[in-house]
Each structure stands twice: as C-alpha cells, then as structure tokens.
Write a protein that holds these residues in place. Sequence first.
Motif, PDB file in Angstrom:
ATOM      1  N   LEU A  70      -9.712  -0.474  -6.995  1.00 50.63           N
ATOM      2  CA  LEU A  70      -8.578   0.091  -7.566  1.00 50.63           C
ATOM      3  C   LEU A  70      -7.095   0.087  -6.133  1.00 50.63           C
ATOM      4  O   LEU A  70      -7.344  -0.705  -5.263  1.00 50.63           O
ATOM      5  CB  LEU A  70      -7.788   1.127  -8.060  1.00 50.63           C
ATOM      6  CG  LEU A  70      -5.689   0.466  -8.441  1.00 50.63           C
ATOM      7  CD1 LEU A  70      -5.685  -0.176  -9.058  1.00 50.63           C
ATOM      8  CD2 LEU A  70      -5.379   1.738  -9.204  1.00 50.63           C
ATOM      9  N   SER A  71      -8.340   1.069  -5.488  1.00 48.97           N
ATOM     10  CA  SER A  71      -7.583   1.536  -4.460  1.00 48.97           C
ATOM     11  C   SER A  71      -8.072   0.960  -2.645  1.00 48.97           C
ATOM     12  O   SER A  71      -7.735   1.473  -1.351  1.00 48.97           O
ATOM     13  CB  SER A  71      -7.210   3.440  -3.886  1.00 48.97           C
ATOM     14  OG  SER A  71      -8.309   3.781  -3.952  1.00 48.97           O
ATOM     15  N   SER A 107      -0.523   6.321   1.510  1.00 47.87           N
ATOM     16  CA  SER A 107      -0.034   6.032   3.066  1.00 47.87           C
ATOM     17  C   SER A 107      -1.683   5.524   3.287  1.00 47.87           C
ATOM     18  O   SER A 107      -2.177   4.625   4.924  1.00 47.87           O
ATOM     19  CB  SER A 107       0.172   7.273   4.072  1.00 47.87           C
ATOM     20  OG  SER A 107      -0.360   8.409   4.308  1.00 47.87           O
ATOM     21  N   LYS A 108      -2.791   5.460   2.749  1.00 44.70           N
ATOM     22  CA  LYS A 108      -4.124   4.807   2.973  1.00 44.70           C
ATOM     23  C   LYS A 108      -4.742   4.159   2.299  1.00 44.70           C
ATOM     24  O   LYS A 108      -5.453   3.389   2.121  1.00 44.70           O
ATOM     25  CB  LYS A 108      -4.768   6.946   3.062  1.00 44.70           C
ATOM     26  CG  LYS A 108      -4.957   7.535   4.303  1.00 44.70           C
ATOM     27  CD  LYS A 108      -5.874   8.750   4.480  1.00 44.70           C
ATOM     28  CE  LYS A 108      -5.382   9.311   5.765  1.00 44.70           C
ATOM     29  NZ  LYS A 108      -6.689  10.543   5.619  1.00 44.70           N
ATOM     30  N   LYS A 113      -5.197  -4.402  -2.668  1.00 45.23           N
ATOM     31  CA  LYS A 113      -6.281  -4.455  -3.759  1.00 45.23           C
ATOM     32  C   LYS A 113      -5.356  -4.207  -4.533  1.00 45.23           C
ATOM     33  O   LYS A 113      -5.519  -4.181  -5.755  1.00 45.23           O
ATOM     34  CB  LYS A 113      -7.365  -3.133  -3.533  1.00 45.23           C
ATOM     35  CG  LYS A 113      -8.229  -3.359  -2.953  1.00 45.23           C
ATOM     36  CD  LYS A 113      -9.293  -2.234  -2.924  1.00 45.23           C
ATOM     37  CE  LYS A 113     -11.121  -2.803  -1.882  1.00 45.23           C
ATOM     38  NZ  LYS A 113     -11.394  -3.731  -2.938  1.00 45.23           N
ATOM     39  N   ILE A 114      -3.860  -2.758  -4.612  1.00 46.30           N
ATOM     40  CA  ILE A 114      -2.874  -2.717  -5.375  1.00 46.30           C
ATOM     41  C   ILE A 114      -2.952  -3.732  -6.027  1.00 46.30           C
ATOM     42  O   ILE A 114      -1.802  -4.426  -6.796  1.00 46.30           O
ATOM     43  CB  ILE A 114      -2.650  -1.604  -4.476  1.00 46.30           C
ATOM     44  CG1 ILE A 114      -2.904  -0.648  -4.492  1.00 46.30           C
ATOM     45  CG2 ILE A 114      -1.042  -1.983  -5.035  1.00 46.30           C
ATOM     46  CD1 ILE A 114      -3.217   0.435  -5.457  1.00 46.30           C
ATOM     47  N   ASN A 115      -2.002  -4.864  -4.670  1.00 44.53           N
ATOM     48  CA  ASN A 115      -1.632  -6.110  -5.240  1.00 44.53           C
ATOM     49  C   ASN A 115      -2.818  -7.185  -6.307  1.00 44.53           C
ATOM     50  O   ASN A 115      -1.705  -7.372  -7.456  1.00 44.53           O
ATOM     51  CB  ASN A 115      -0.860  -6.908  -4.121  1.00 44.53           C
ATOM     52  CG  ASN A 115      -0.170  -6.172  -3.715  1.00 44.53           C
ATOM     53  OD1 ASN A 115       0.747  -5.539  -4.075  1.00 44.53           O
ATOM     54  ND2 ASN A 115      -0.009  -6.290  -1.769  1.00 44.53           N
ATOM     55  N   ASN A 120       1.382  -1.029 -10.081  1.00 47.88           N
ATOM     56  CA  ASN A 120       2.241  -0.349  -9.461  1.00 47.88           C
ATOM     57  C   ASN A 120       2.533   1.292 -10.007  1.00 47.88           C
ATOM     58  O   ASN A 120       2.233   1.592 -10.555  1.00 47.88           O
ATOM     59  CB  ASN A 120       3.777  -0.881 -10.427  1.00 47.88           C
ATOM     60  CG  ASN A 120       5.571  -0.819  -9.267  1.00 47.88           C
ATOM     61  OD1 ASN A 120       5.428  -0.354  -8.298  1.00 47.88           O
ATOM     62  ND2 ASN A 120       6.777  -0.934 -10.235  1.00 47.88           N
ATOM     63  N   TRP A 121       3.274   1.998  -8.873  1.00 49.44           N
ATOM     64  CA  TRP A 121       3.658   2.948  -8.592  1.00 49.44           C
ATOM     65  C   TRP A 121       5.041   3.177  -9.224  1.00 49.44           C
ATOM     66  O   TRP A 121       6.182   3.391  -9.576  1.00 49.44           O
ATOM     67  CB  TRP A 121       4.127   3.838  -7.215  1.00 49.44           C
ATOM     68  CG  TRP A 121       2.307   3.787  -6.624  1.00 49.44           C
ATOM     69  CD1 TRP A 121       2.098   2.894  -5.695  1.00 49.44           C
ATOM     70  CD2 TRP A 121       1.602   4.787  -7.376  1.00 49.44           C
ATOM     71  NE1 TRP A 121       1.820   3.275  -5.476  1.00 49.44           N
ATOM     72  CE2 TRP A 121       0.883   4.303  -5.839  1.00 49.44           C
ATOM     73  CE3 TRP A 121       1.083   6.114  -7.721  1.00 49.44           C
ATOM     74  CZ2 TRP A 121      -0.287   5.098  -5.410  1.00 49.44           C
ATOM     75  CZ3 TRP A 121       0.300   7.205  -6.780  1.00 49.44           C
ATOM     76  CH2 TRP A 121      -0.511   5.990  -6.300  1.00 49.44           C
TER      77      TRP A 121
END
Length: 228
Positions: A70-71, A107-108, A113-115, A120-121
Amino acid sequence: MSIYHKEYRELQQIKLAVDCIIFGFNNNKLELLLIRRGFEPEIGKWSLIGSFVGKNEDLDNAANRILYDLSGLENIYMEQVKAFGNAKRDPSGHVVSITYSAMVLKSKYCEEKINQHDANWFPIDDLPEMVFDHNDMVDCAISRLRRRVRNFPIAFNLLPQKFTLPQLQSLYEGILNEPIDKRNFRRKVAQMEYLVKLEEKDMSESRKGAYYYRFDEDLYKLKQNFNL
C-alpha cells in the motif's frame, strides 16, 4: 474417521486474514488511511487494507507485505492488536482477521502506490462507515494506542527525526483527543534524558523560534522510563 479428525478437516475451511490499521499525523490531527473496496461484497465502500495470509506465511510477514504493497514503506513500527473472529463478520464466508496497527510518517509513503489503491486519509474524529466490522477494529486500535502512548515512546514514529516541543505536544493532544497543560508537559519532557536538544531552531512559527529535539532510542533502551 474420528470426530476430532472430522472437526480438524472442517476447521481447515476457515480463512485467515490480516487487516492493517495505518495511522498518520497531519495538521495536528491523528489520521487513518483507508482504501475504496474494489470488489464484492460491499464494493465501493471504505475499508482497511488487508489480505489473506499466504501458505507458509507468518502473520507478521503478511502484515509487513500488506503495508509495503500500500505505501512502499518497510521497517515500519507495527504491533498486533486483536483477533476478530465472529463467524458471520464477512458475508463471503468464515474469515478470522488479525488486526495490526502501524504508524507511518506521511512524508515518506509512496504517493503512486496510494493512488493505485484509491486510498485516502481521514481524521479519526470524522471516519466514514466501513465494511464489515472495520469500524470496530479501528475503535479497538485507537483505544489501545491511547493507552500505550502514555507509557511507551511509540508516538515518535509519527514525527520526523527532528521535531519541536510544540509539535510533540500537538501530536499527543491529537492522539489523546484532549488538551494537555503546557507547563506539566514541559516538566515531564525535561526529565527524559533520551530527548536530546539540538542547537538548531525552527523559525517558522515565531521570531524567537523553537529548538529542535530528537528521540535517542538507544538511550531510551538504557533508561526504560517513559510517562506522559
């Protein structure tokens, strides 16, 4: 065939999954990373990121794999929270889920990958309705986090390597969801030898500026005393 052998064969039909509860910190608020579910059941709803545990895969390895997928992050602080095993929690079948909580520095992480995961946060005080029992999972993880941050220095995983005391206090207020008396907070921090004051200042908030600090993990391991 013995009754125990029969029961063993039936138990093998139960699926084992891992769901990751990923916390970040932004604008003085604790946030949670969710994905938009891309398949049935409950397609299109918000969900924790999870996966079935692979054959011969350890639980911790599965959790780290999910977080990386994911990240793009590795070697992130993560801990097991709780097992959720209601037989009807997942309409697709009997699935037992082991939850893990992780804290990432926003920030890291890898934006690409998130997209890809349509993620979403969300601030923890404004979470959407999630699939299955994922809201219960998050509530459990938040309660555990709020208990543990007072006695263990795990919250530093949400801060950059150098930070100011106002940033540290804002972090704890965001996690605990309550104001903290500045004078008492500074008094407790002053007793922590493993919070090392740097010569550099952050001049972005005031003319006087605020000194940066860093958390010395090796020194903490020698002291093992933390109380905020």
